[in-house]
Design a protein around this motif. Structure first.
Motif, mmCIF file in Angstrom:
data_model
loop_
_atom_site.group_PDB
_atom_site.id
_atom_site.type_symbol
_atom_site.label_atom_id
_atom_site.label_comp_id
_atom_site.label_asym_id
_atom_site.label_seq_id
_atom_site.Cartn_x
_atom_site.Cartn_y
_atom_site.Cartn_z
ATOM 1 N N TYR A 60 0.850 -1.203 0.000
ATOM 2 C CA TYR A 60 0.000 0.000 0.000
ATOM 3 C C TYR A 60 0.883 1.251 0.000
ATOM 4 N N GLU A 61 1.917 1.233 0.836
ATOM 5 C CA GLU A 61 2.819 2.381 0.930
ATOM 6 C C GLU A 61 3.599 2.588 -0.364
ATOM 7 N N MET A 62 4.056 1.495 -0.983
ATOM 8 C CA MET A 62 4.785 1.622 -2.260
ATOM 9 C C MET A 62 3.899 2.220 -3.339
ATOM 10 N N ALA A 63 2.614 1.874 -3.316
ATOM 11 C CA ALA A 63 1.696 2.323 -4.370
ATOM 12 C C ALA A 63 1.182 3.736 -4.151
ATOM 13 N N SER A 64 1.007 4.126 -2.870
ATOM 14 C CA SER A 64 0.333 5.398 -2.590
ATOM 15 C C SER A 64 1.230 6.468 -1.977
ATOM 16 N N GLY A 65 2.368 6.059 -1.441
ATOM 17 C CA GLY A 65 3.239 7.031 -0.774
ATOM 18 C C GLY A 65 2.875 7.278 0.668
ATOM 19 N N ARG A 66 1.910 6.540 1.196
ATOM 20 C CA ARG A 66 1.538 6.684 2.611
ATOM 21 C C ARG A 66 1.174 5.311 3.180
ATOM 22 N N ARG A 67 1.224 5.221 4.491
ATOM 23 C CA ARG A 67 0.831 3.980 5.141
ATOM 24 C C ARG A 67 -0.686 3.915 5.225
ATOM 25 N N PRO A 68 -1.241 2.718 5.276
ATOM 26 C CA PRO A 68 -2.705 2.633 5.266
ATOM 27 C C PRO A 68 -3.369 3.236 6.490
ATOM 28 N N PHE A 69 -2.691 3.176 7.636
ATOM 29 C CA PHE A 69 -3.285 3.723 8.861
ATOM 30 C C PHE A 69 -2.263 4.594 9.576
ATOM 31 N N GLN A 70 -2.728 5.743 10.045
ATOM 32 C CA GLN A 70 -1.877 6.663 10.787
ATOM 33 C C GLN A 70 -2.627 7.124 12.027
ATOM 34 N N GLY A 71 -1.875 7.593 13.004
ATOM 35 C CA GLY A 71 -2.489 8.060 14.234
ATOM 36 C C GLY A 71 -1.455 8.730 15.109
ATOM 37 N N ASP A 72 -1.941 9.369 16.169
ATOM 38 C CA ASP A 72 -1.044 10.096 17.067
ATOM 39 C C ASP A 72 -0.264 9.164 17.985
ATOM 40 N N THR A 73 -0.777 7.951 18.202
ATOM 41 C CA THR A 73 -0.109 6.997 19.075
ATOM 42 C C THR A 73 -0.090 5.623 18.415
ATOM 43 N N THR A 74 0.788 4.766 18.900
ATOM 44 C CA THR A 74 0.828 3.404 18.370
ATOM 45 C C THR A 74 -0.464 2.669 18.669
ATOM 46 N N VAL A 75 -1.086 2.969 19.807
ATOM 47 C CA VAL A 75 -2.361 2.324 20.150
ATOM 48 C C VAL A 75 -3.438 2.709 19.146
ATOM 49 N N ALA A 76 -3.492 3.993 18.786
ATOM 50 C CA ALA A 76 -4.486 4.450 17.812
ATOM 51 C C ALA A 76 -4.284 3.772 16.463
ATOM 52 N N VAL A 77 -3.034 3.616 16.062
ATOM 53 C CA VAL A 77 -2.742 2.952 14.784
ATOM 54 C C VAL A 77 -3.149 1.480 14.856
ATOM 55 N N ALA A 78 -2.799 0.813 15.962
ATOM 56 C CA ALA A 78 -3.155 -0.604 16.114
ATOM 57 C C ALA A 78 -4.662 -0.797 16.096
ATOM 58 N N LEU A 79 -5.396 0.092 16.752
ATOM 59 C CA LEU A 79 -6.864 -0.012 16.762
ATOM 60 C C LEU A 79 -7.436 0.190 15.364
ATOM 61 N N ALA A 80 -6.818 1.060 14.578
ATOM 62 C CA ALA A 80 -7.284 1.270 13.204
ATOM 63 C C ALA A 80 -7.096 0.002 12.376
ATOM 64 N N HIS A 81 -5.982 -0.688 12.577
ATOM 65 C CA HIS A 81 -5.776 -1.956 11.876
ATOM 66 C C HIS A 81 -6.885 -2.954 12.216
ATOM 67 N N ILE A 82 -7.369 -2.903 13.439
ATOM 68 C CA ILE A 82 -8.387 -3.851 13.879
ATOM 69 C C ILE A 82 -9.756 -3.536 13.277
ATOM 70 N N SER A 83 -10.128 -2.253 13.248
ATOM 71 C CA SER A 83 -11.532 -1.919 12.986
ATOM 72 C C SER A 83 -11.817 -1.054 11.768
ATOM 73 N N LYS A 84 -10.821 -0.379 11.215
ATOM 74 C CA LYS A 84 -11.088 0.551 10.121
ATOM 75 C C LYS A 84 -10.660 -0.018 8.778
ATOM 76 N N PRO A 85 -11.438 0.259 7.726
ATOM 77 C CA PRO A 85 -10.973 -0.137 6.385
ATOM 78 C C PRO A 85 -9.875 0.808 5.932
ATOM 79 N N PRO A 86 -8.908 0.314 5.148
ATOM 80 C CA PRO A 86 -7.873 1.220 4.645
ATOM 81 C C PRO A 86 -8.468 2.209 3.651
ATOM 82 N N PRO A 87 -7.963 3.439 3.597
ATOM 83 C CA PRO A 87 -8.433 4.396 2.597
ATOM 84 C C PRO A 87 -8.251 3.836 1.185
ATOM 85 N N GLN A 88 -9.164 4.210 0.302
ATOM 86 C CA GLN A 88 -9.085 3.745 -1.077
ATOM 87 C C GLN A 88 -7.768 4.191 -1.717
ATOM 88 N N LEU A 89 -7.159 3.295 -2.460
ATOM 89 C CA LEU A 89 -5.971 3.661 -3.216
ATOM 90 C C LEU A 89 -6.357 4.579 -4.364
#
Length: 282
Positions: free
Chosen positions: A217-246
């Motif tokens: 995803y990062e190679m194709a778009s230039g960004r990581r699929p999930f971002q957040g202010d803390t590692t916990v926020a990023v981990a929770l996004a991996h669990i429950s949020k869909p990645p933004p459309q490429l």
């Protein structure tokens, strides 16, 4: 290195752990929380090698020594053109200083993380090539009944010839092994961690497929699929949020590959590196 330690003194101390006969240290290559990596010459063969040395303040800790030993066992059990070669391991008793080190293939080149910092995205043919080569490396790792658990750009080395090599088996484990970390502890790098890792659940080869999906995803778009202010926020996004459309400019084949790799349910992803490699080539 301790806070006020001279770099030359650190090199001399590392050389003392290795002894003066087989390996001659040339310079420091990198530093992590658990170890340092040195460039050295194998005086028996004349070839350059990378020596990963367990940090002195951890060498007396039985758990960290066991983790380091497990890393050596994992690396030793895998043979692939797309995985860094393991050469040897030494675990010294306390009366010999208690040092632990792994000797590995030295890769001239840079990490994919360095490439992406410089270029942001990769042309699609190069992104597919990195994806295919890494999948082949994972195929060998999974065939050895191992799960890497920390696939990320920093652990993918790219040679000047364009060969991709997976490195760092620091938290790899046997698929059926009891983890050294306590139950429920998240192991991995938050930006590339799978939902099951983030929840402290059982991992499978599909866990590495998900992490590689984040890299793709990062190679194709230039960004990581999930971002957040803390590692916990990023981990929770991996669990429950869909990645933004490429972006729509990304080729449909690549969009489909990444979409399957990033499915929350590991049973609905490509099962392992071998299955992913076949899908990339379709």
């Amino acid at each position: 290195m301790t806070p006020n330690e001279n770099p030359d003194a650190e090199l001399q101390r590392a050389q003392a752990v290795l002894g003066g006969d087989r390996y001659r240290i040339e310079r420091l290559l990198g530093r992590g929380g658990m170890s340092t990596v040195w460039l050295a010459e194998d005086t028996g063969t004349g070839r350059l090698v990378a020596v990963k040395l367990l940090n002195r303040d951890l060498s007396g800790d039985p758990e960290f020594r066991e983790r380091f030993r497990n890393e050596a066992r994992a690396a030793q059990s895998v043979s692939s053109p797309n995985v860094v070669d393991f050469h040897s391991y030494d675990d010294q008793p306390p009366e010999r200083g208690g040092g632990c080190y792994i000797v590995m293939e030295y890769i001239r080149g840079e990490s994919l993380a360095d490439v992406l910092r410089r270029r942001s995205t990769l042309p699609e043919h190069l992104a597919l090539d990195v994806l295919e080569q890494t999948a082949h490396g994972l195929s060998a790792i999974h065939a050895a009944n191992l799960i890497h658990r920390d696939i990320k750009p920093g652990n993918l080395l790219v040679t000047p010839e364009g060969t991709v090599k997976i490195t760092d088996f620091g938290i790899a484990k046997a698929a059926e092994a009891v983890p050294l970390t306590r139950t429920g502890m998240v192991v991995g790098t938050a930006q590339y961690v799978s939902p099951e890792q983030a929840q402290g659940r059982q991992v499978t080869p599909a866990t590495d497929v998900y992490s590689l999906g984040c890299v793709a995803y990062e190679m194709a778009s230039g960004r990581r699929p999930f971002q957040g202010d803390t590692t916990v926020a990023v981990a929770l996004a991996h669990i429950s949020k869909p990645p933004p459309q490429l972006p729509q400019t990304v080729h449909p084949h690549i969009r489909e590959l990444i979409g399957i790799m990033l499915r929350k349910d590991p049973e609905r992803r490509y099962a392992d590196g071998r299955e992913l490699a076949r899908a990339v080539l379709q």
